[in-house]
Design a protein around this motif. Structure first.
Motif, PDB file in Angstrom:
ATOM      1  N   PHE A  98       0.844  -1.183   0.000  1.00  0.00           N
ATOM      2  CA  PHE A  98       0.000   0.000   0.000  1.00  0.00           C
ATOM      3  C   PHE A  98       0.881   1.235   0.000  1.00  0.00           C
ATOM      4  CE2 PHE A  98      -2.683  -3.222   1.893  1.00  0.00           C
ATOM      5  CZ  PHE A  98      -3.856  -3.055   1.163  1.00  0.00           C
ATOM      6  N   LEU A  99       0.449   2.203  -0.773  1.00  0.00           N
ATOM      7  CA  LEU A  99       1.230   3.417  -0.933  1.00  0.00           C
ATOM      8  C   LEU A  99       0.421   4.571  -0.362  1.00  0.00           C
ATOM      9  CD1 LEU A  99       3.870   3.484  -2.579  1.00  0.00           C
ATOM     10  CD2 LEU A  99       2.535   4.364  -4.472  1.00  0.00           C
ATOM     11  N   TYR A 100       1.097   5.435   0.394  1.00  0.00           N
ATOM     12  CA  TYR A 100       0.382   6.618   0.869  1.00  0.00           C
ATOM     13  C   TYR A 100       0.305   7.638  -0.249  1.00  0.00           C
ATOM     14  CZ  TYR A 100       0.246   4.907   5.604  1.00  0.00           C
ATOM     15  OH  TYR A 100      -0.042   4.178   6.714  1.00  0.00           O
ATOM     16  N   LYS A 101      -0.893   8.092  -0.520  1.00  0.00           N
ATOM     17  CA  LYS A 101      -1.062   9.060  -1.600  1.00  0.00           C
ATOM     18  C   LYS A 101      -2.015  10.161  -1.170  1.00  0.00           C
ATOM     19  CE  LYS A 101      -0.209   6.550  -5.834  1.00  0.00           C
ATOM     20  NZ  LYS A 101      -0.671   6.236  -7.173  1.00  0.00           N
ATOM     21  N   ASP A 102      -1.836  11.355  -1.752  1.00  0.00           N
ATOM     22  CA  ASP A 102      -2.824  12.416  -1.573  1.00  0.00           C
ATOM     23  C   ASP A 102      -4.099  11.993  -2.280  1.00  0.00           C
ATOM     24  OD1 ASP A 102      -0.798  13.850  -0.465  1.00  0.00           O
ATOM     25  OD2 ASP A 102      -0.288  14.886  -2.346  1.00  0.00           O
ATOM     26  N   VAL A 103      -5.202  12.557  -1.809  1.00  0.00           N
ATOM     27  CA  VAL A 103      -6.479  12.183  -2.408  1.00  0.00           C
ATOM     28  C   VAL A 103      -6.499  12.498  -3.910  1.00  0.00           C
ATOM     29  CG1 VAL A 103      -8.934  12.763  -2.479  1.00  0.00           C
ATOM     30  CG2 VAL A 103      -7.821  12.282  -0.299  1.00  0.00           C
ATOM     31  N   THR A 104      -6.019  13.675  -4.279  1.00  0.00           N
ATOM     32  CA  THR A 104      -6.061  14.046  -5.703  1.00  0.00           C
ATOM     33  C   THR A 104      -5.184  13.110  -6.527  1.00  0.00           C
ATOM     34  OG1 THR A 104      -4.469  15.739  -5.061  1.00  0.00           O
ATOM     35  CG2 THR A 104      -6.671  16.482  -5.654  1.00  0.00           C
ATOM     36  N   ASN A 105      -4.026  12.811  -5.986  1.00  0.00           N
ATOM     37  CA  ASN A 105      -3.114  11.902  -6.656  1.00  0.00           C
ATOM     38  C   ASN A 105      -3.737  10.509  -6.836  1.00  0.00           C
ATOM     39  OD1 ASN A 105      -0.883  10.467  -7.491  1.00  0.00           O
ATOM     40  ND2 ASN A 105       0.519  11.550  -6.117  1.00  0.00           N
ATOM     41  N   ALA A 106      -4.368  10.037  -5.776  1.00  0.00           N
ATOM     42  CA  ALA A 106      -5.022   8.731  -5.823  1.00  0.00           C
ATOM     43  C   ALA A 106      -6.139   8.735  -6.855  1.00  0.00           C
ATOM     44  CB  ALA A 106      -5.561   8.359  -4.451  1.00  0.00           C
ATOM     45  N   GLN A 107      -6.870   9.876  -6.879  1.00  0.00           N
ATOM     46  CA  GLN A 107      -7.959   9.983  -7.862  1.00  0.00           C
ATOM     47  C   GLN A 107      -7.437   9.849  -9.286  1.00  0.00           C
ATOM     48  OE1 GLN A 107      -9.789  13.509  -6.472  1.00  0.00           O
ATOM     49  NE2 GLN A 107     -11.775  12.534  -6.118  1.00  0.00           N
ATOM     50  N   GLU A 108      -6.329  10.532  -9.543  1.00  0.00           N
ATOM     51  CA  GLU A 108      -5.734  10.454 -10.880  1.00  0.00           C
ATOM     52  C   GLU A 108      -5.361   9.018 -11.237  1.00  0.00           C
ATOM     53  OE1 GLU A 108      -2.387  13.101 -11.197  1.00  0.00           O
ATOM     54  OE2 GLU A 108      -3.671  14.794 -10.629  1.00  0.00           O
ATOM     55  N   SER A 109      -4.699   8.353 -10.269  1.00  0.00           N
ATOM     56  CA  SER A 109      -4.288   6.971 -10.524  1.00  0.00           C
ATOM     57  C   SER A 109      -5.487   6.089 -10.819  1.00  0.00           C
ATOM     58  CB  SER A 109      -3.538   6.404  -9.323  1.00  0.00           C
ATOM     59  OG  SER A 109      -2.442   7.199  -9.019  1.00  0.00           O
ATOM     60  N   LEU A 110      -6.541   6.286 -10.023  1.00  0.00           N
ATOM     61  CA  LEU A 110      -7.730   5.464 -10.220  1.00  0.00           C
ATOM     62  C   LEU A 110      -8.347   5.697 -11.592  1.00  0.00           C
ATOM     63  CD1 LEU A 110      -9.544   5.655  -6.759  1.00  0.00           C
ATOM     64  CD2 LEU A 110      -8.532   3.645  -7.807  1.00  0.00           C
ATOM     65  N   GLU A 111      -8.440   6.974 -11.972  1.00  0.00           N
ATOM     66  CA  GLU A 111      -9.040   7.299 -13.265  1.00  0.00           C
ATOM     67  C   GLU A 111      -8.237   6.683 -14.409  1.00  0.00           C
ATOM     68  OE1 GLU A 111     -11.794   8.600 -14.099  1.00  0.00           O
ATOM     69  OE2 GLU A 111     -12.510   9.462 -12.212  1.00  0.00           O
ATOM     70  N   GLN A 112      -6.926   6.757 -14.255  1.00  0.00           N
ATOM     71  CA  GLN A 112      -6.057   6.217 -15.300  1.00  0.00           C
ATOM     72  C   GLN A 112      -6.262   4.704 -15.428  1.00  0.00           C
ATOM     73  OE1 GLN A 112      -1.890   6.848 -14.606  1.00  0.00           O
ATOM     74  NE2 GLN A 112      -1.393   5.792 -16.518  1.00  0.00           N
ATOM     75  N   TYR A 113      -6.278   4.052 -14.277  1.00  0.00           N
ATOM     76  CA  TYR A 113      -6.475   2.613 -14.240  1.00  0.00           C
ATOM     77  C   TYR A 113      -7.824   2.249 -14.858  1.00  0.00           C
ATOM     78  CZ  TYR A 113      -6.315  -2.096 -12.223  1.00  0.00           C
ATOM     79  OH  TYR A 113      -6.298  -3.447 -12.039  1.00  0.00           O
ATOM     80  N   LYS A 114      -8.810   3.068 -14.499  1.00  0.00           N
ATOM     81  CA  LYS A 114     -10.149   2.804 -15.008  1.00  0.00           C
ATOM     82  C   LYS A 114     -10.187   2.899 -16.541  1.00  0.00           C
ATOM     83  CE  LYS A 114     -14.599   4.932 -15.032  1.00  0.00           C
ATOM     84  NZ  LYS A 114     -15.391   6.081 -14.545  1.00  0.00           N
ATOM     85  N   ASN A 115      -9.521   3.904 -17.078  1.00  0.00           N
ATOM     86  CA  ASN A 115      -9.511   4.048 -18.531  1.00  0.00           C
ATOM     87  C   ASN A 115      -8.830   2.868 -19.214  1.00  0.00           C
ATOM     88  OD1 ASN A 115     -10.959   6.418 -18.666  1.00  0.00           O
ATOM     89  ND2 ASN A 115      -9.133   7.702 -18.407  1.00  0.00           N
ATOM     90  N   GLU A 116      -7.720   2.416 -18.600  1.00  0.00           N
ATOM     91  CA  GLU A 116      -7.041   1.247 -19.154  1.00  0.00           C
ATOM     92  C   GLU A 116      -7.981   0.046 -19.192  1.00  0.00           C
ATOM     93  OE1 GLU A 116      -3.474   0.463 -16.919  1.00  0.00           O
ATOM     94  OE2 GLU A 116      -2.695   2.466 -17.390  1.00  0.00           O
ATOM     95  N   LEU A 117      -8.672  -0.133 -18.069  1.00  0.00           N
ATOM     96  CA  LEU A 117      -9.598  -1.257 -17.973  1.00  0.00           C
ATOM     97  C   LEU A 117     -10.722  -1.154 -18.991  1.00  0.00           C
ATOM     98  CD1 LEU A 117     -10.386  -2.186 -14.267  1.00  0.00           C
ATOM     99  CD2 LEU A 117      -9.638  -3.682 -16.085  1.00  0.00           C
ATOM    100  N   LEU A 118     -11.227   0.075 -19.167  1.00  0.00           N
ATOM    101  CA  LEU A 118     -12.322   0.273 -20.117  1.00  0.00           C
ATOM    102  C   LEU A 118     -11.887  -0.099 -21.525  1.00  0.00           C
ATOM    103  CD1 LEU A 118     -14.011   3.586 -18.902  1.00  0.00           C
ATOM    104  CD2 LEU A 118     -15.024   1.300 -18.974  1.00  0.00           C
ATOM    105  N   THR A 119     -10.653   0.283 -21.897  1.00  0.00           N
ATOM    106  CA  THR A 119     -10.159  -0.076 -23.229  1.00  0.00           C
ATOM    107  C   THR A 119     -10.078  -1.587 -23.367  1.00  0.00           C
ATOM    108  OG1 THR A 119      -8.592   1.655 -22.667  1.00  0.00           O
ATOM    109  CG2 THR A 119      -8.524   0.819 -24.918  1.00  0.00           C
TER     110      THR A 119
END
Lengths: 185, 135
Positions: free
Chosen positions: B77-98
């Motif tokens: 587990f990595l400590y992340k700022d909320v905004t940073n975590a949001q970005e990572s999640l969105e990116q991951y989500k887009n990869e998954l969607l493709t």
């Protein structure tokens, strides 16, 4: 009979020959019109195919688990690389798994190297780039293996589908033969 | 595990002669069907992963922006700022969607091929052949 080029075996999988004409197939000297014998032989062949399929499926499953593992490791290396280039000396704060139930805090200094577990109780230090390359290669190899297994499975599936159809046709032939016998008796 | 059940079976009463070509079609049908099942299983996995991501994203929206969260990355587990975590999640989500879209494409192309073969084989063998999937 089917064409001969199909007889080339695929990863040691024996081919199953298509029976063009059941009548002449059954009349051949090795079969001698004995449907029970032929069905028994086909059944045995079918079981062998099923056993091979189980083996291949298990292999495929193992690879399917292994690939995400490798990809996760590669992701971690990318993360370390990014951390190294983007941050100015601050530490990466993580929680890592100590045992299945227990996590502990660890701070990671920007680092140029990682240790890869090579197996046989050996761990080797690699630079981030070298480690990434090694892992990418391993991922490629695993994916290639997966593809080969898929192809073998396809081939195997053709063989047992053919065998199943052969069984149904020989059975059918026998039913008709017996009906004809009853009628003439 | 994927279903390896043979989907086509013959009625022993069948009077229709089976040619080598028919056998190839039946083989192809069985092959495609197995692939179809594999892909369906895969898309199921991606969908549930997507659902998890959606949940995480909406959960993050409710949290304080100055807070830190623990973000699961590989085995740690990595400590992340909320905004940073949001970005990572969105990116991951887009990869998954493709990825999910690619699989859906495969599935529908397989479905077309399966339907074509099915129509052909039924036309030849009628009720003497059984090609339905076991749902």
């Amino acid at each position: 009979m089917g064409d001969d080029e199909k007889k080339v075996s695929h990863a040691g999988i024996p081919p199953s020959n298509f029976v063009e004409d059941v009548e002449s197939f059954m009349a051949s000297s090795e079969n001698g019109g004995d449907a029970g014998k032929v069905l028994g032989r086909l059944e045995e062949q079918h079981n062998k195919y099923k056993f091979m399929e189980l083996n291949l499926l298990a292999k495929r499953k193992r690879l399917k688990n292994q690939i995400p593992d490798l990809e996760r490791s590669l992701d971690m290396i990318k993360l370390l690389k990014k951390h190294k280039t983007e941050s100015s000396g601050e530490k990466l704060v993580t929680e890592f798994l100590l045992s299945e139930q227990l996590y502990s805090k660890a701070t990671i200094n920007p680092s140029d190297t990682v240790y890869l577990w090579l197996g046989a109780n050996v761990m080797l230090e690699y630079t981030l780039d070298d480690a990434a390359e090694l892992l990418s290669n391993n991922i490629d190899t695993a994916k290639k293996q997966e593809k080969t297994i898929e192809e073998d499975l396809d081939f195997l599936r053709d063989q047992f589908t053919t065998t199943e159809v052969n069984m149904a046709r020989v059975y059918n032939w026998d039913v008709k033969r017996r009906q004809a016998e009853n009628r003439s008796a | 595990m994927s279903s390896t059940q043979q989907k086509s079976s013959f009625n022993p009463e069948s009077e229709v002669h089976i040619t080598y070509d028919d056998q190839q079609k039946i083989n192809k049908f069985a092959r495609l069907n197995a692939k179809y099942e594999d892909f369906k299983e895969e898309i199921q996995g991606k969908k549930s992963e997507l659902q998890n991501l959606e949940d995480a994203i909406s959960e993050l929206m409710l949290s304080d922006e100055n807070e830190q969260v623990m973000y699961s990355e590989g085995e740690i587990f990595l400590y992340k700022d909320v905004t940073n975590a949001q970005e990572s999640l969105e990116q991951y989500k887009n990869e998954l969607l493709t990825m999910a879209a690619d699989i859906e494409k495969e599935i529908s192309s397989l479905k077309d091929q399966i339907d074509e073969l099915k129509a052909h084989l039924y036309a030849k063998f009628g009720s003497n052949i059984h090609l339905e999937m076991e749902e």
